[in-house]
Design a protein around this motif. Sequence first.
Motif, PDB file in Angstrom:
ATOM      1  N   UNK A  91       0.821  -1.206   0.000  1.00 46.04           N
ATOM      2  CA  UNK A  91       0.000   0.000   0.000  1.00 46.04           C
ATOM      3  C   UNK A  91       0.860   1.263   0.000  1.00 46.04           C
ATOM      4  N   UNK A  92       0.318   2.328  -0.544  1.00 48.82           N
ATOM      5  CA  UNK A  92       1.011   3.608  -0.579  1.00 48.82           C
ATOM      6  C   UNK A  92       0.477   4.476   0.552  1.00 48.82           C
ATOM      7  N   UNK A  93       1.279   4.598   1.601  1.00 44.67           N
ATOM      8  CA  UNK A  93       0.887   5.388   2.764  1.00 44.67           C
ATOM      9  C   UNK A  93       1.406   6.814   2.677  1.00 44.67           C
ATOM     10  N   UNK A  94       1.115   7.579   3.691  1.00 45.34           N
ATOM     11  CA  UNK A  94       1.509   8.992   3.738  1.00 45.34           C
ATOM     12  C   UNK A  94       3.024   9.150   3.634  1.00 45.34           C
ATOM     13  N   UNK A  95       3.783   8.247   4.263  1.00 50.27           N
ATOM     14  CA  UNK A  95       5.249   8.336   4.233  1.00 50.27           C
ATOM     15  C   UNK A  95       5.799   8.217   2.806  1.00 50.27           C
ATOM     16  N   UNK A  96       5.127   7.441   1.958  1.00 47.44           N
ATOM     17  CA  UNK A  96       5.563   7.321   0.562  1.00 47.44           C
ATOM     18  C   UNK A  96       5.452   8.659  -0.159  1.00 47.44           C
ATOM     19  N   UNK A  97       4.421   9.414   0.143  1.00 50.85           N
ATOM     20  CA  UNK A  97       4.277  10.749  -0.449  1.00 50.85           C
ATOM     21  C   UNK A  97       5.346  11.684   0.109  1.00 50.85           C
TER      22      UNK A  97
END
Length: 89
Positions: A21-27
């Motif tokens: 999953x793409x979480x906030x940290x990835x952004x």
Amino acid sequence: MSYRVLTAEFSHETNTFNKNPTGYEAFKRYFVYFGDDAIKERGQVNTELAGFCDCARDFGWKQTHVLSAAAEPAGAVTGDAFDRLGGAS
């Protein structure tokens, strides 16, 4: 008549076969800017946002920019990341 225009950038290529999953940290690893910080970072370089800022200035539009965020391609964006970036409480 002068227009008031709300702008935002949200970029992510979701691959449904990717189970990560793409979480906030990835952004945050790629970029996340809110409001005027986004215009300062991305408004004077070769971006879509900069092109729109040029048009807004040329036509006398009042531009309010709320978000510029992007992440590398991965799995679906998490609800938490979407809510945090979208300002949901």
